[in-house]
Design an enzyme around this catalytic site. Structure first.
Site, PDB file in Angstrom:
ATOM      1  N   GLU A   1       7.716   2.437  -5.757  1.00 24.85           N
ATOM      2  CA  GLU A   1       7.804   1.975  -4.360  1.00 24.85           C
ATOM      3  C   GLU A   1       7.970   3.161  -3.427  1.00 24.85           C
ATOM      4  O   GLU A   1       8.522   4.189  -3.813  1.00 24.85           O
ATOM      5  CB  GLU A   1       9.058   1.088  -4.205  1.00 24.85           C
ATOM      6  CG  GLU A   1       8.765  -0.399  -4.084  1.00 24.85           C
ATOM      7  CD  GLU A   1       8.359  -0.844  -2.682  1.00 24.85           C
ATOM      8  OE1 GLU A   1       7.674  -0.080  -1.958  1.00 24.85           O
ATOM      9  OE2 GLU A   1       8.719  -1.975  -2.318  1.00 24.85           O
TER      10      GLU A   1
ATOM     11  N   ARG B   1       0.026   6.568   7.528  1.00 25.34           N
ATOM     12  CA  ARG B   1       0.171   6.679   6.069  1.00 25.34           C
ATOM     13  C   ARG B   1      -0.337   8.025   5.564  1.00 25.34           C
ATOM     14  O   ARG B   1       0.124   8.532   4.550  1.00 25.34           O
ATOM     15  CB  ARG B   1      -0.618   5.572   5.364  1.00 25.34           C
ATOM     16  CG  ARG B   1      -0.082   4.165   5.583  1.00 25.34           C
ATOM     17  CD  ARG B   1      -0.746   3.208   4.590  1.00 25.34           C
ATOM     18  NE  ARG B   1      -0.578   1.807   4.929  1.00 25.34           N
ATOM     19  CZ  ARG B   1       0.484   1.066   4.611  1.00 25.34           C
ATOM     20  NH1 ARG B   1       1.477   1.600   3.940  1.00 25.34           N
ATOM     21  NH2 ARG B   1       0.546  -0.205   4.954  1.00 25.34           N
TER      22      ARG B   1
ATOM     23  N   LYS C   1       0.813  -1.203   0.000  1.00 27.50           N
ATOM     24  CA  LYS C   1       0.000   0.000   0.000  1.00 27.50           C
ATOM     25  C   LYS C   1       0.856   1.266   0.000  1.00 27.50           C
ATOM     26  O   LYS C   1       0.382   2.341  -0.305  1.00 27.50           O
ATOM     27  CB  LYS C   1      -0.877   0.046   1.274  1.00 27.50           C
ATOM     28  CG  LYS C   1      -1.789  -1.105   1.465  1.00 27.50           C
ATOM     29  CD  LYS C   1      -2.499  -0.952   2.849  1.00 27.50           C
ATOM     30  CE  LYS C   1      -3.146  -2.258   3.207  1.00 27.50           C
ATOM     31  NZ  LYS C   1      -3.572  -2.232   4.661  1.00 27.50           N
ATOM     32  N   GLY C   2       2.129   1.112   0.370  1.00 25.77           N
ATOM     33  CA  GLY C   2       2.973   2.272   0.636  1.00 25.77           C
ATOM     34  C   GLY C   2       3.090   3.277  -0.498  1.00 25.77           C
ATOM     35  O   GLY C   2       3.337   4.452  -0.267  1.00 25.77           O
TER      36      GLY C   2
ATOM     37  N   ASP D   1      14.613  -0.698   0.873  1.00 28.59           N
ATOM     38  CA  ASP D   1      15.279  -0.967   2.149  1.00 28.59           C
ATOM     39  C   ASP D   1      16.260  -2.126   1.934  1.00 28.59           C
ATOM     40  O   ASP D   1      17.336  -1.915   1.377  1.00 28.59           O
ATOM     41  CB  ASP D   1      14.179  -1.280   3.176  1.00 28.59           C
ATOM     42  CG  ASP D   1      14.686  -1.408   4.597  1.00 28.59           C
ATOM     43  OD1 ASP D   1      15.630  -0.705   4.961  1.00 28.59           O
ATOM     44  OD2 ASP D   1      14.121  -2.212   5.357  1.00 28.59           O
TER      45      ASP D   1
ATOM     46  N   PHE E   1      13.546   4.386  11.164  1.00 31.10           N
ATOM     47  CA  PHE E   1      12.223   4.017  10.686  1.00 31.10           C
ATOM     48  C   PHE E   1      11.385   5.271  10.478  1.00 31.10           C
ATOM     49  O   PHE E   1      11.212   6.072  11.380  1.00 31.10           O
ATOM     50  CB  PHE E   1      11.540   3.067  11.665  1.00 31.10           C
ATOM     51  CG  PHE E   1      10.395   2.336  11.040  1.00 31.10           C
ATOM     52  CD1 PHE E   1      10.631   1.219  10.251  1.00 31.10           C
ATOM     53  CD2 PHE E   1       9.100   2.782  11.197  1.00 31.10           C
ATOM     54  CE1 PHE E   1       9.583   0.548   9.637  1.00 31.10           C
ATOM     55  CE2 PHE E   1       8.038   2.123  10.594  1.00 31.10           C
ATOM     56  CZ  PHE E   1       8.284   1.005   9.820  1.00 31.10           C
ATOM     57  N   VAL E   2      10.904   5.446   9.263  1.00 26.14           N
ATOM     58  CA  VAL E   2      10.176   6.669   8.932  1.00 26.14           C
ATOM     59  C   VAL E   2       8.728   6.369   8.571  1.00 26.14           C
ATOM     60  O   VAL E   2       8.411   5.269   8.122  1.00 26.14           O
ATOM     61  CB  VAL E   2      10.865   7.422   7.770  1.00 26.14           C
ATOM     62  CG1 VAL E   2      12.257   7.882   8.178  1.00 26.14           C
ATOM     63  CG2 VAL E   2      10.943   6.560   6.506  1.00 26.14           C
TER      64      VAL E   2
HETATM   65  P1  IMP Z   1      12.594  -4.310   1.436  1.00 27.71           P
HETATM   66  O1  IMP Z   1      12.096  -5.553   0.752  1.00 27.71           O
HETATM   67  O2  IMP Z   1      13.363  -4.614   2.683  1.00 27.71           O
HETATM   68  O3  IMP Z   1      13.343  -3.367   0.529  1.00 27.71           O
HETATM   69  O4  IMP Z   1      11.305  -3.658   2.026  1.00 27.71           O
HETATM   70  C1  IMP Z   1      10.691  -2.562   1.542  1.00 27.71           C
HETATM   71  C2  IMP Z   1       9.398  -2.386   2.312  1.00 27.71           C
HETATM   72  O5  IMP Z   1       9.633  -2.369   3.726  1.00 27.71           O
HETATM   73  C3  IMP Z   1       8.796  -1.061   1.974  1.00 27.71           C
HETATM   74  O6  IMP Z   1       7.925  -1.151   0.883  1.00 27.71           O
HETATM   75  C4  IMP Z   1       8.091  -0.690   3.265  1.00 27.71           C
HETATM   76  O7  IMP Z   1       6.780  -1.225   3.267  1.00 27.71           O
HETATM   77  C5  IMP Z   1       8.874  -1.359   4.366  1.00 27.71           C
HETATM   78  N1  IMP Z   1       9.797  -0.402   5.047  1.00 27.71           N
HETATM   79  C6  IMP Z   1      11.142  -0.428   5.053  1.00 27.71           C
HETATM   80  N2  IMP Z   1      11.661   0.598   5.775  1.00 27.71           N
HETATM   81  C7  IMP Z   1      10.604   1.300   6.228  1.00 27.71           C
HETATM   82  C8  IMP Z   1      10.470   2.494   7.043  1.00 27.71           C
HETATM   83  O8  IMP Z   1      11.436   3.147   7.481  1.00 27.71           O
HETATM   84  N3  IMP Z   1       9.195   2.911   7.293  1.00 27.71           N
HETATM   85  C9  IMP Z   1       8.098   2.245   6.824  1.00 27.71           C
HETATM   86  N4  IMP Z   1       8.168   1.139   6.069  1.00 27.71           N
HETATM   87  C10 IMP Z   1       9.412   0.667   5.773  1.00 27.71           C
HETATM   88 MG    MG Z   2       4.945  -1.293   4.924  1.00 26.16          MG
END
Ligand code: IMP
Ligand code: MG
Length: 186
Positions: free
Chosen positions: A105, A171, A49-50, A109, A158-159
């Protein structure tokens, strides 16, 4: 006992990116995409949803013919460590064979989600796959993924806000901020 305040903004320790900073940057990103894809018809593919706030602003900043679609994914695995296997909760609606895809996206992360998604889209015959992420946390990268378009590099904090959640909240904050520590422990 809850340590949350009455309003959302009361839970924010500091604002990392203001509404104006976000607006200016997203406008730049949209213009860059419009330039790069001139004469083509890309498909913006939002990762729910982000992505929803960022995507709404990004596509309006890109004066280009395009298609839009969404996927909803979540990573398998216990707690905060994802296994790298991604569960597809909502799949593409249409055929993407031969299409130029721009994956949208909120934040890159570990890169596991996008790494998985990229192979998935390749398997469906996409002609090209670009990644547009608002935020990038390169320090946390595990998978080999780079963004083609990114807004801001953020530190390993964490943001929340502008689409990003903590436990499905925040959100709808119009800016991006860091939560007060007591919010996590309540
Ligand atoms: P990745 O697969 O680890 O790159 O994860 C990415 C997903 O993790 C993003 O689409 C977010 O939903 C979540 N995420 C990672 N860091 C944060 C943060 O600082 N705040 C909120 N969601 C995060
Ligand atoms: Mg998320």
């Amino acid at each position: 006992m809850s340590h949350k305040s009455e309003d959302m903004s009361g839970d924010i320790l500091k604002v990392l990116l203001t509404e104006q900073q976000l607006k200016d940057k997203v406008n730049e990103m949209g213009a860059a995409i419009a330039r790069d894809y001139a004469g083509r018809r890309p498909m913006f593919l939002g990762v729910l949803k982000g992505c929803f706030v960022f995507m709404a602003d990004l596509v309006r900043a890109a004066d280009i013919r395009c298609d839009l679609d969404f996927m909803c994914v979540s990573s398998y695995g216990a707690g905060t460590t994802s296994s790298g296997v991604v569960k597809i909760n909502l799949d593409l609606r249409g055929d993407i064979d031969g299409r130029d895809i721009i994956v949208v996206e909120d934040i890159l992360d570990s890169g596991r989600t996008l790494s998985y998604l990229r192979s998935y889209l390749q398997g469906k015959g996409a002609a090209s796959i670009a990644i547009a992420t608002l935020l990038d946390k390169p320090d946390r990268r595990v998978a080999d993924v780079k963004a083609d378009y990114f807004g801001f590099v953020v530190p390993d904090e964490f943001v929340v806000g502008y689409g990003l959640d903590y436990a499905e909240e925040y959100r709808n904050l119009p800016y991006i901020g860091v939560l007060k520590p007591e919010v996590y422990t309540s």
